[in-house]
Scaffold this motif. Structure first.
Motif, short mmCIF file in Angstrom:
data_model
loop_
_atom_site.label_atom_id
_atom_site.label_comp_id
_atom_site.label_asym_id
_atom_site.label_seq_id
_atom_site.Cartn_x
_atom_site.Cartn_y
_atom_site.Cartn_z
N ALA A 199 10.92 -9.57 1.39
CA ALA A 199 10.16 -8.86 2.01
C ALA A 199 8.80 -8.93 1.62
CB ALA A 199 10.54 -7.38 2.54
N LYS A 200 8.45 -8.87 0.32
CA LYS A 200 7.28 -9.04 -0.30
C LYS A 200 6.70 -10.65 -0.18
CE LYS A 200 4.18 -7.29 -2.93
NZ LYS A 200 3.06 -6.02 -2.61
N ALA A 201 7.54 -11.39 -0.40
CA ALA A 201 7.15 -12.85 -0.15
C ALA A 201 6.76 -13.19 1.06
CB ALA A 201 8.40 -13.75 -0.44
N VAL A 202 7.32 -12.65 2.14
CA VAL A 202 6.81 -12.88 3.74
C VAL A 202 5.67 -12.20 3.67
CG1 VAL A 202 7.24 -12.17 5.80
CG2 VAL A 202 9.13 -12.77 4.73
N LEU A 203 5.14 -11.07 3.14
CA LEU A 203 3.93 -10.39 3.30
C LEU A 203 2.73 -11.46 2.66
CD1 LEU A 203 4.72 -7.66 4.29
CD2 LEU A 203 3.47 -6.65 2.46
N ILE A 204 3.09 -11.86 1.34
CA ILE A 204 2.32 -12.65 0.83
C ILE A 204 1.91 -13.87 1.45
CG2 ILE A 204 1.83 -13.93 -1.29
CD1 ILE A 204 1.78 -10.75 -1.69
N GLN A 205 2.96 -14.54 2.03
CA GLN A 205 2.73 -15.65 2.93
C GLN A 205 1.97 -15.41 3.78
OE1 GLN A 205 4.06 -18.51 2.05
NE2 GLN A 205 2.29 -19.15 3.31
N THR A 206 1.87 -14.28 4.66
CA THR A 206 1.11 -13.96 5.71
C THR A 206 -0.40 -13.73 5.38
OG1 THR A 206 2.75 -12.54 6.58
CG2 THR A 206 0.49 -12.12 7.48
N SER A 213 6.49 -17.05 -7.71
CA SER A 213 7.30 -16.19 -8.50
C SER A 213 8.25 -15.59 -8.06
CB SER A 213 6.17 -15.16 -9.39
OG SER A 213 5.32 -15.92 -10.02
N LEU A 214 7.83 -14.93 -6.76
CA LEU A 214 9.12 -14.08 -6.12
C LEU A 214 9.87 -15.10 -5.48
CD1 LEU A 214 6.46 -11.92 -3.74
CD2 LEU A 214 7.82 -11.20 -5.81
N GLN A 215 9.65 -16.12 -5.20
CA GLN A 215 10.68 -17.15 -4.55
C GLN A 215 11.54 -17.70 -5.61
OE1 GLN A 215 10.04 -17.47 -1.11
NE2 GLN A 215 12.53 -17.67 -1.72
N HIS A 216 11.03 -17.61 -6.75
CA HIS A 216 11.82 -18.12 -8.01
C HIS A 216 12.84 -16.89 -8.23
CE1 HIS A 216 12.04 -20.92 -11.49
NE2 HIS A 216 12.48 -19.91 -12.07
N LEU A 217 12.30 -15.63 -8.21
CA LEU A 217 13.25 -14.52 -8.38
C LEU A 217 14.34 -14.42 -7.58
CD1 LEU A 217 10.86 -11.63 -9.47
CD2 LEU A 217 12.31 -12.61 -11.03
N ALA A 218 14.11 -14.75 -6.16
CA ALA A 218 14.88 -14.30 -5.24
C ALA A 218 15.86 -15.34 -5.08
CB ALA A 218 14.22 -14.24 -3.92
#
Lengths: 134, 134
Positions: free
Chosen positions: B88-95, A106-111
């Motif tokens: 940044a949030k996406a990176v955190l989630i990936q971790t 979802s985040l990736q989509h937004l970004a």
DNA sequence: ATAAACCTTTGAGTTAAGTCCAAGGTCAAC
DNA sequence: GTTGACCTTGGACTTAACTCAAAGGTTTAT
């Protein structure tokens, strides 16, 4: 024979954590010194490593308590009981992973839809998506 | 114009949650009735949907507060600020995902090595692995 | 003999995001 | 005019796993 601070330092945890584990029935020191200090022996130290290892694997303290109970009464349990616990936990984790993957997407989509430029966010597609009616 | 219970029901949340959001600066009702009841208008309702949508995406309330602040002052922010937050949030989630995958693999490894039979756990490989010295 | 570093207990605080309760005021229907 | 459903506030409680503080006793080194 270890005192609390010693055992804590050896395992890179806080002495308070050991007291906490004791209060919660995970690790009771085998004895006390004349002056009331907690005294841990090698078996205690081994049990602590069991606890920390299980925690690192991702078990909660409550689950670890169950594992310890089983471990201390191995004869009364079957392999399938233990395997069942581990597999149930694995399913739970998989569910969590699936959720997070969806979140990440979802985040990736937004970004991806956002220009990401230095322009004003007046028409930012990310904020618009959150604002959207429906 | 909605009263708190009405707005809550429409969005399938608890009225207490709305009061909690108000206390934490996420959603202030636009007015109060003569008798002191909270009164929410359509803009409030839309902001609530913004909050709930962002929460469903996985943002924390603190992060949502930041998003709202940006949203309310879009002109003062750049697209890259917003995109930066999301990435940044996406990176955190990936971790987090990576950690959980590792955890799941550890569990799978343990489970695979276990016979899983009805025999006593006397020599259960899972417990042995947790007991292991080293 | 005294200072530093350890230990004891009890109890409270931390984080996140609510949820619940009590005591009381208000509103609509019958 | 009285139920019953709604609303108000303030504050306590929840989960998990610690972490910290206060007030005091013990051990070790100098």
């Amino acid at each position: 024979m270890y005192r609390i601070g010693e055992l804590a330092k050896l395992n890179q945890i806080n002495a308070d954590t050991l007291r906490y584990y004791e209060k919660n029935g995970l690790l009771k020191p085998s004895g006390r010194s004349a002056s009331g200090y907690r005294v841990y022996n090698d078996a205690d130290a081994q049990q602590l490593r069991f606890i920390l290892r299980a925690k690192a694997i991702g078990f909660s303290l409550t689950e670890i308590q169950e594992l310890l109970e089983i471990d201390h009464n191995r004869a009364q349990w079957a392999c399938q009981d233990v395997k069942g616990m581990v597999e149930a936990k694995a399913v739970l984790i998989q569910t969590k992973i699936d959720e997070l993957v969806q979140f990440r997407d979802s985040l990736q989509h937004l970004a991806d839809a956002c220009c990401g430029g230095p322009e004003s966010a007046e028409h930012c597609s990310i904020l618009d998506a959150l604002e959207a009616n429906s």
